[in-house]
Write an enzyme that holds these catalytic residues in place. Structure first.
Site, PDB file in Angstrom:
ATOM      1  N   ARG A 116       0.823  -1.267   0.016  1.00 59.82           N
ATOM      2  CA  ARG A 116      -0.018   0.037  -0.034  1.00 59.82           C
ATOM      3  C   ARG A 116       0.725   1.311  -0.110  1.00 59.82           C
ATOM      4  O   ARG A 116       1.826   1.289   0.767  1.00 59.82           O
ATOM      5  CB  ARG A 116      -0.841   0.149   1.494  1.00 59.82           C
ATOM      6  CG  ARG A 116      -1.851  -1.231   1.104  1.00 59.82           C
ATOM      7  CD  ARG A 116      -2.687  -1.244   2.416  1.00 59.82           C
ATOM      8  NE  ARG A 116      -3.626  -2.340   2.569  1.00 59.82           N
ATOM      9  CZ  ARG A 116      -3.443  -3.588   2.761  1.00 59.82           C
ATOM     10  NH1 ARG A 116      -2.315  -3.863   3.175  1.00 59.82           N
ATOM     11  NH2 ARG A 116      -4.456  -4.585   2.787  1.00 59.82           N
ATOM     12  N   HIS A 125      -0.716  -2.590  -4.779  1.00 64.58           N
ATOM     13  CA  HIS A 125      -0.036  -3.535  -5.840  1.00 64.58           C
ATOM     14  C   HIS A 125      -0.115  -2.942  -7.090  1.00 64.58           C
ATOM     15  O   HIS A 125      -0.288  -3.708  -8.084  1.00 64.58           O
ATOM     16  CB  HIS A 125      -0.986  -4.851  -5.673  1.00 64.58           C
ATOM     17  CG  HIS A 125      -0.811  -5.457  -4.511  1.00 64.58           C
ATOM     18  ND1 HIS A 125       0.268  -5.608  -3.552  1.00 64.58           N
ATOM     19  CD2 HIS A 125      -1.726  -6.497  -3.865  1.00 64.58           C
ATOM     20  CE1 HIS A 125       0.288  -6.504  -2.446  1.00 64.58           C
ATOM     21  NE2 HIS A 125      -0.962  -6.918  -2.623  1.00 64.58           N
ATOM     22  N   HIS A 161       2.888 -12.914  -5.355  1.00 70.61           N
ATOM     23  CA  HIS A 161       1.547 -12.944  -4.206  1.00 70.61           C
ATOM     24  C   HIS A 161       1.143 -14.039  -4.393  1.00 70.61           C
ATOM     25  O   HIS A 161      -0.263 -14.411  -4.349  1.00 70.61           O
ATOM     26  CB  HIS A 161       0.825 -12.003  -4.654  1.00 70.61           C
ATOM     27  CG  HIS A 161      -0.134 -11.460  -3.473  1.00 70.61           C
ATOM     28  ND1 HIS A 161      -0.889 -12.262  -2.950  1.00 70.61           N
ATOM     29  CD2 HIS A 161      -0.504 -10.240  -3.176  1.00 70.61           C
ATOM     30  CE1 HIS A 161      -1.581 -11.749  -1.891  1.00 70.61           C
ATOM     31  NE2 HIS A 161      -1.138 -10.346  -1.954  1.00 70.61           N
ATOM     32  N   ASP A 178      -1.653  -9.409   8.497  1.00 68.14           N
ATOM     33  CA  ASP A 178      -1.509  -8.695   7.274  1.00 68.14           C
ATOM     34  C   ASP A 178      -0.439  -7.879   7.459  1.00 68.14           C
ATOM     35  O   ASP A 178      -0.863  -6.580   7.460  1.00 68.14           O
ATOM     36  CB  ASP A 178      -2.755  -8.258   6.714  1.00 68.14           C
ATOM     37  CG  ASP A 178      -2.512  -7.803   5.174  1.00 68.14           C
ATOM     38  OD1 ASP A 178      -1.698  -8.089   4.617  1.00 68.14           O
ATOM     39  OD2 ASP A 178      -3.464  -7.138   4.706  1.00 68.14           O
ATOM     40  N   GLU A 225       5.062 -12.536   1.277  1.00 67.28           N
ATOM     41  CA  GLU A 225       5.400 -11.697   0.274  1.00 67.28           C
ATOM     42  C   GLU A 225       6.812 -11.039   0.700  1.00 67.28           C
ATOM     43  O   GLU A 225       6.881  -9.904   1.249  1.00 67.28           O
ATOM     44  CB  GLU A 225       4.349 -10.670   0.090  1.00 67.28           C
ATOM     45  CG  GLU A 225       2.933 -11.245  -0.335  1.00 67.28           C
ATOM     46  CD  GLU A 225       1.826 -10.435  -0.035  1.00 67.28           C
ATOM     47  OE1 GLU A 225       1.665  -9.331  -0.758  1.00 67.28           O
ATOM     48  OE2 GLU A 225       1.172 -10.763   0.950  1.00 67.28           O
TER      49      GLU A 225
END
Length: 342
Positions: A80, A105, A175, A243, A306
């Protein structure tokens, strides 16, 4: 074995998509598309020799066109960017907003939705994409080459090299969504996760790092010793599982970032990377997505590791630099290695 090719159908505008299949001496199979650099399959054995696809994905291009980033190469900037805004060398840039108030992304049509120039060299697949100056309103023409390689040690190596004609933020990753019980096996509660990070990045209400670099010690983010996900996901503040960016060594050397074990099958996976961070995501936002062979992918049905730079680095001066300038070369190597515990 040499890489083989076949058709994976066509995009909505009629362009043919090619699928590349790797197979090593252990009969491990990996498949990758020239569209988005998408990893569609990772087929590995369990302790009884049963082969299973541990990579969530779709059977056709219609599924991958849905914008969920599954298995894809991400750029120009992964993760982000706060408010879809940044300034660089005195110039302000506005980006496409696609994640609440943020750009996520790469924007409206990131690298995951582009065709890549493919070239096979033995057991390596080279994918090249040239992002024009101004694409998604990022400055500079960026040339990115990504090489996929599957070794006989069951290691999928992803090597990135990039240059730019102007200063621009970059952050590249893959991803892939994993479930070591098999892509259709449901929740990842029975996975045990270890991440070799002493710090993580707390987030604000819009999932943007606050700027604090916090120690994991005495928090729910302490994954330095193996943790069963079913015992931890419900404890993470915010109620959405993980996350978050975990901060790795800044040495730039390839090292072990994370290890995930699945005791019922005996499968394990290690993530090694040269990157300064790894985003650990436990797929809270997967909501009954229809995947391969009709499998239903639901909340906590997969996990992502990631490897990347810290989120919103371009707006956070205290974070490691993410700006690639003319005359510089960006390099990254990340790998996912698979094995079996006795």
């Amino acid at each position: 074995m040499p890489i083989s090719t076949d058709s994976f159908g066509k995009t909505a505008d009629g362009k043919e998509v090619t699928r590349y299949t790797f197979q090593n001496k252990n009969n491990v199979i990996v498949r990758v598309l020239d569209y988005g650099g998408i990893i569609t399959d990772i087929i590995v054995p369990d302790r009884d020799g049963k082969m299973e696809d541990v990579n969530l994905g779709f059977d056709d291009m219609e599924g991958y066109a849905g914008g969920r980033f599954m298995g894809a190469l991400i750029g120009r900037v992964a993760n982000r960017i706060a408010g879809g805004q940044f300034s660089l060398d005195g110039t302000s840039y506005s980006l496409f907003v696609n994640n609440g108030p943020n750009s996520l992304h790469g924007g409206k049509r990131g690298f995951d939705k582009r065709f890549w120039e493919a070239k096979v060299d033995g057991n390596r697949l080279s994918l090249k994409y040239i992002s024009p100056d101004g694409e998604e309103n990022y400055p500079g023409e960026v040339t990115l080459t990504v090489i996929y390689e599957l070794t006989d040690e069951n290691e999928l190596i992803i090597d990135y090299t990039a240059t730019s004609t102007k200063a621009t933020p970059v952050n590249f990753t893959n991803h892939a969504y994993f479930n070591l019980g098999g892509h259709a096996s449901g929740k990842i509660d029975d996975h045990r996760v270890q991440i070799n990070a002493e710090h993580f990045l707390p987030l604000d209400d819009n999932s943007i790092p606050t700027g604090e670099i916090r120690k994991v010690e005495a928090t729910e983010w302490d994954l330095r010793s193996p943790v069963r996900l079913g015992d931890r996901l419900g404890q993470v503040p915010g109620g959405k599982g993980f996350d978050h960016n975990f901060n790795l060594s800044l040495s730039g050397e390839k090292r072990l970032a994370a290890r995930v074990e699945h005791p019922p099958s005996g499968r394990w996976m290690e993530c090694h990377t040269t990157e300064p961070g790894v985003q650990f995501y436990t797929s809270f936002y997967l909501q009954d997505v229809v995947g391969k062979a009709g499998a239903i992918y639901s909340q906590y049905g997969g996990f992502c590791l990631e490897a990347q730079h810290y989120p919103d680095s371009i707006n956070q001066p205290s974070f490691p630099n993410c700006v690639l300038r003319d005359g510089e070369t960006y390099r990254q190597t990340t790998s996912y290695k698979f094995g079996i515990s006795s």
